[in-house]
Design a protein around this motif. Structure first.
Motif, mmCIF file in Angstrom:
data_model
loop_
_atom_site.group_PDB
_atom_site.id
_atom_site.type_symbol
_atom_site.label_atom_id
_atom_site.label_comp_id
_atom_site.label_asym_id
_atom_site.label_seq_id
_atom_site.Cartn_x
_atom_site.Cartn_y
_atom_site.Cartn_z
ATOM 1 N N HIS C 85 29.368 53.226 -50.952
ATOM 2 C CA HIS C 85 28.330 52.546 -51.392
ATOM 3 C C HIS C 85 27.597 53.440 -52.535
ATOM 4 O O HIS C 85 26.280 53.512 -52.574
ATOM 5 C CB HIS C 85 27.165 52.390 -50.063
ATOM 6 C CG HIS C 85 27.743 51.335 -49.169
ATOM 7 N ND1 HIS C 85 28.336 52.077 -47.981
ATOM 8 C CD2 HIS C 85 28.042 50.215 -48.875
ATOM 9 C CE1 HIS C 85 28.530 50.977 -47.170
ATOM 10 N NE2 HIS C 85 28.781 49.837 -47.910
ATOM 11 N N GLY C 88 29.364 52.111 -58.224
ATOM 12 C CA GLY C 88 30.342 50.813 -58.318
ATOM 13 C C GLY C 88 30.620 50.993 -59.645
ATOM 14 O O GLY C 88 30.392 51.967 -60.556
ATOM 15 N N THR C 127 33.663 45.344 -56.121
ATOM 16 C CA THR C 127 32.931 46.211 -56.806
ATOM 17 C C THR C 127 31.868 45.820 -57.727
ATOM 18 O O THR C 127 31.765 44.562 -58.387
ATOM 19 C CB THR C 127 33.515 47.513 -57.414
ATOM 20 O OG1 THR C 127 32.890 48.674 -57.932
ATOM 21 C CG2 THR C 127 34.169 46.956 -58.714
ATOM 22 N N GLU C 130 26.193 49.598 -59.370
ATOM 23 C CA GLU C 130 25.121 49.837 -58.254
ATOM 24 C C GLU C 130 25.340 48.942 -56.907
ATOM 25 O O GLU C 130 24.656 49.080 -55.912
ATOM 26 C CB GLU C 130 23.695 49.480 -58.478
ATOM 27 C CG GLU C 130 23.353 50.219 -59.881
ATOM 28 C CD GLU C 130 23.552 51.695 -60.000
ATOM 29 O OE1 GLU C 130 23.456 52.191 -58.816
ATOM 30 O OE2 GLU C 130 23.887 52.193 -61.185
ATOM 31 N N ARG C 131 26.777 48.458 -56.708
ATOM 32 C CA ARG C 131 26.912 47.843 -55.294
ATOM 33 C C ARG C 131 27.977 48.580 -54.736
ATOM 34 O O ARG C 131 28.372 47.972 -53.749
ATOM 35 C CB ARG C 131 27.303 46.192 -55.688
ATOM 36 C CG ARG C 131 26.107 45.522 -56.076
ATOM 37 C CD ARG C 131 26.702 44.012 -56.677
ATOM 38 N NE ARG C 131 27.850 43.827 -55.614
ATOM 39 C CZ ARG C 131 28.823 43.100 -56.356
ATOM 40 N NH1 ARG C 131 28.742 42.707 -57.713
ATOM 41 N NH2 ARG C 131 29.874 42.544 -55.807
#
Ligand SMILES: Nc1ncnc2c1ncn2[C@@H]1O[C@H](COP(=O)(O)OP(=O)(O)O)[C@@H](O)[C@H]1O
Ligand SMILES: Nc1ncnc2c1ncn2[C@@H]1O[C@H](COP(=O)(O)OP(=O)(O)O)[C@@H](O)[C@H]1O
Ligand SMILES: [Mg+2]
Ligand SMILES: [Mg+2]
Lengths: 149, 77, 149
Positions: C85, C88, C127, C130-131
């Motif tokens: 997490h 990304g 992806t 920020e994800r």
């Protein structure tokens, strides 16, 4: 040189074929610790007993159920938690007696808890009928230090 | 020296790393033997059976024999 | 002889010392399948690349973060999911190009995705900036069957 705590969590189906997987996974996790062969064998055997119990007693080999392992270590100790949400143990004092078993047809019957107690430095058990079983096994890593003091 | 080695053995101070490397050597020899005998490359299970260990133990031993950067060199050369 | 699906889930701190642990755990999990050491090595190498990426790119070695692996197999295939997490990847087409890297100081720079693609039968990537990143690697086990048909 201080070692920060390292942690892993593992979950797998309650199938007997996963017992040797769980044992090796824990061994691989602590492999950076430069243990002696005896220490590692003791940890693997103790973990193996707890995992086998979770699979065959806790879940009665219901492969749809999950066994959980959580392991961590730092400079001072290794801790391995083995947990099932299965049948639980009604009378834990009785279950811990050497040779006590509810499945006498198994190999090395009734010696699981005795092996865990002897091979590890401490064992903590939380269990209860229909509440599942959680075992925390701990191995201290600072014995050698004491010898040289 | 033999005596010291025996002492070290009996004292339970053999390091895991050494014993895993020994096992990795046995895995390599067994793989070669089985390949020759059967005329094909053996599976991990076959190697493990021949050594009387679990396939998982074979995997653990293989890792011990790895030089951290060795795959980096073998893959694309 | 049909094999029911076997599953395991694993979670560990984003430290480089856990990369070898993760690789062994996955390899041990599938070691009872009919694989040769070379076939297993391909799986290990691909998993290793994905895990290294999660640790060094996704989390930039922030050991307080967790990498997640989920592996399963049945008679037909092995699937390994590797998830972080973290940061990304903004442009995945670019990232997949051989030799593309945002960390040129690393060894084997920019070849991670190429290795995963070449050693496995399929790769799925989810992806976004920020994800976080989720990679699903799949290896088919039925190639030999086709040959005998
Ligand atoms: N995880 C568990 N869930 C339910 N019962 C358990 C569990 N672990 C142990 N037991 C009970 O404790 C008894 C003793 O365990 P153990 O010392 O390992 O011997 P054995 O497994 O050979 O029976 C078992 O026979 C079983 O009744
Ligand atoms: N899990 C991830 N999180 C964030 N960025 C990633 C991740 N995996 C790959 N990347 C990006 O994709 C690029 C290419 O990856 P890769 O082919 O493995 O090469 P390398 O790791 O050598 O840079 C990386 O440099 C990085 O920018
Ligand atoms: Mg038992
Ligand atoms: Mg990479």
């Amino acid at each position: 040189m201080e070692r920060k705590k390292n942690v892993m969590n593992l979950e797998f189906s309650a199938r007997s074929e996963n017992e040797s997987f769980a044992r090796v996974a824990v061994a691989a996790f602590v492999s950076k610790l430069n243990l002696t062969l005896d220490e590692l064998e003791e940890i693997k055997t103790a973990v193996s007993e707890a995992v086998t119990n979770a699979i065959i007693h806790g879940y009665e080999e219901d492969a749809s159920k999950q066994v959980r392992i959580s392991a961590c270590y730092d400079d001072e100790y290794i801790e391995v938690l083995i947990e099932d949400h299965g049948t639980g143990i009604a009378d834990i004092e009785e279950a811990r007696q050497p040779l006590f078993t509810t499945k006498p047809e198994l190999e090395r019957s009734g010696m699981g808890f005795t092996i865990m107690e002897n091979f590890m430095d401490s064992i903590e058990i939380v269990t209860g009928k229909e509440r599942g079983t959680r075992i925390v096994l701990r191995k201290n890593l600072v014995k050698d230090k004491a010898v040289y003091n | 020296i033999g005596e010291i080695q025996r002492f070290l053995r009996d004292d339970g101070t053999i390091k895991v790393s050494r014993s895993l490397k020994e096992m990795a050597n046995r895995v390599r020899r067994t793989k070669d033997e089985l390949s020759k005998r059967n005329g094909r490359i053996p599976t991990i299970v076959e190697i493990a059976d021949a050594l009387d260990v679990t396939p998982e133990e074979v995997v653990l031993a293989q890792e011990a024999n790895r030089v951290p950067s060795s795959i980096h060199e073998t893959v694309f050369e």
